[in-house]
Design an enzyme around this catalytic site. Structure first.
Site, PDB file in Angstrom:
ATOM      1  N   GLY A  43       0.803  -1.209   0.000  1.00  0.00           N
ATOM      2  CA  GLY A  43       0.000   0.000   0.000  1.00  0.00           C
ATOM      3  C   GLY A  43       0.840   1.265   0.000  1.00  0.00           C
ATOM      4  N   ASP A  45       2.667   2.522   2.304  1.00  0.00           N
ATOM      5  CA  ASP A  45       3.973   2.271   2.938  1.00  0.00           C
ATOM      6  C   ASP A  45       5.003   1.867   1.868  1.00  0.00           C
ATOM      7  OD1 ASP A  45       5.892   1.790   4.842  1.00  0.00           O
ATOM      8  OD2 ASP A  45       4.850   0.134   5.829  1.00  0.00           O
ATOM      9  N   THR A 133      -7.524   2.486   6.238  1.00  0.00           N
ATOM     10  CA  THR A 133      -8.696   2.095   5.426  1.00  0.00           C
ATOM     11  C   THR A 133      -8.349   1.211   4.234  1.00  0.00           C
ATOM     12  OG1 THR A 133      -8.679   4.060   4.004  1.00  0.00           O
ATOM     13  CG2 THR A 133      -9.881   4.221   6.091  1.00  0.00           C
TER      14      THR A 133
HETATM   15  P1  ADP Z   1      -3.429   0.613   6.041  1.00  0.00           P
HETATM   16  O1  ADP Z   1      -2.596  -0.612   6.252  1.00  0.00           O
HETATM   17  O2  ADP Z   1      -3.219   1.658   7.137  1.00  0.00           O
HETATM   18  O3  ADP Z   1      -4.870   0.298   5.798  1.00  0.00           O
HETATM   19  P2  ADP Z   1      -2.898   1.015   3.179  1.00  0.00           P
HETATM   20  O4  ADP Z   1      -1.646   1.548   2.572  1.00  0.00           O
HETATM   21  O5  ADP Z   1      -3.270  -0.382   2.893  1.00  0.00           O
HETATM   22  O6  ADP Z   1      -2.769   1.319   4.760  1.00  0.00           O
HETATM   23  O7  ADP Z   1      -4.111   1.943   2.746  1.00  0.00           O
HETATM   24  C1  ADP Z   1      -4.384   3.217   3.266  1.00  0.00           C
HETATM   25  C2  ADP Z   1      -4.915   4.115   2.169  1.00  0.00           C
HETATM   26  O8  ADP Z   1      -3.814   4.601   1.379  1.00  0.00           O
HETATM   27  C3  ADP Z   1      -5.870   3.444   1.173  1.00  0.00           C
HETATM   28  O9  ADP Z   1      -6.942   4.349   0.882  1.00  0.00           O
HETATM   29  C4  ADP Z   1      -4.986   3.255  -0.059  1.00  0.00           C
HETATM   30  O10 ADP Z   1      -5.757   3.258  -1.257  1.00  0.00           O
HETATM   31  C5  ADP Z   1      -4.154   4.509   0.009  1.00  0.00           C
HETATM   32  N1  ADP Z   1      -2.926   4.565  -0.789  1.00  0.00           N
HETATM   33  C6  ADP Z   1      -2.198   3.570  -1.356  1.00  0.00           C
HETATM   34  N2  ADP Z   1      -1.150   4.080  -2.027  1.00  0.00           N
HETATM   35  C7  ADP Z   1      -1.203   5.444  -1.887  1.00  0.00           C
HETATM   36  C8  ADP Z   1      -0.420   6.544  -2.336  1.00  0.00           C
HETATM   37  N3  ADP Z   1       0.666   6.354  -3.101  1.00  0.00           N
HETATM   38  N4  ADP Z   1      -0.811   7.810  -1.983  1.00  0.00           N
HETATM   39  C9  ADP Z   1      -1.892   8.018  -1.211  1.00  0.00           C
HETATM   40  N5  ADP Z   1      -2.675   7.024  -0.744  1.00  0.00           N
HETATM   41  C10 ADP Z   1      -2.332   5.759  -1.080  1.00  0.00           C
END
Ligand code: ADP
Length: 190
Positions: A43, A45, A133
């Site tokens: 995601g 991270d 989310t």
């Molecule tokens: P968590 O484990 O806290 O749920 P995730 O990374 O899986 O974190 O998702 C959190 C949100 O970040 C989701 O809405 C996902 O679509 C979004 N996301 C993923 N990549 C990016 C990015 N490059 N920039 C902004 N938001 C992102």
């Protein structure tokens, strides 16, 4: 800031909702929805570590060896490496277990702790993704209302930040945040 989908001024701080990729943001810091291990992941991270390069992980490893795992609801700060943002604030949101395991307080804490670190470092602008989310399964409409309410409460008590941006990756998430902000602004106006 191009293409803000919604904008409000809270106390003295500009609050923006935008759609896009947080790794492209030019705020002083961007927030990473990390996990307790601080070793990267999927995601947002994964996207932040890929775009920012190895300096971020190096610093995370140093923090990890000093403090161990980062508890849920807490935050730490590292360099932004190759990112436009000078810093990454890593915070750990809660995994959704149905809502009765302190998820709301932990999610609010993740936002508050991140804002607190930014202010204590004298930073002026910060971008957040929608913490918890994605893989962590927090229902987005519930999380959006809580995230925005927590940020609004913080900004009403602390006017050190000039800009807080929510960078929302998909249209469903953006719409959830728009609906919540609309509702919160109507309530405070009424
Ligand atoms: P968590 O484990 O806290 O749920 P995730 O990374 O899986 O974190 O998702 C959190 C949100 O970040 C989701 O809405 C996902 O679509 C979004 N996301 C993923 N990549 C990016 C990015 N490059 N920039 C902004 N938001 C992102």
């Amino acid at each position: 800031m191009k293409g803000a989908s919604m904008e409000a001024v809270i106390n003295k701080t500009r609050l923006l909702l935008v759609s896009g990729d947080i790794t492209k943001q030019e705020t002083d810091a961007i927030v990473n929805a990390a996990n307790s291990g601080l070793m990267g992941g999927g995601g947002v991270d994964g996207a932040i570590h890929r775009a920012g390069g190895p300096a971020i992980l190096e610093e995370c490893k140093g923090i990890r060896s000093r403090i161990g795992r980062l508890p849920t609801g807490k935050a730490v700060i590292t360099t932004g490496g190759k990112l436009r943002a000078r810093f990454v604030i890593h915070t750990v949101g809660p995994v959704w277990h149905g809502g009765n395991r302190g998820e709301a307080e932990l999610l609010a804490s993740a936002y508050r702790e991140s804002l607190g670190i930014a202010v204590s470092r004298g930073l002026k602008s910060i971008s957040f993704p929608s913490i918890s989310t994605g893989a962590f399964g927090y229902p987005v409409q519930v999380a959006a209302g809580l995230a925005l309410k927590t940020v609004l409460d913080f900004l009403n008590h602390d006017s050190n930040l000039e800009e807080v941006v929510f960078v929302l990756f998909d249209s469903e998430t953006l719409r959830a945040y728009e609906r919540s902000l609309d509702r919160l602004l109507k309530n405070t106006a009424g």
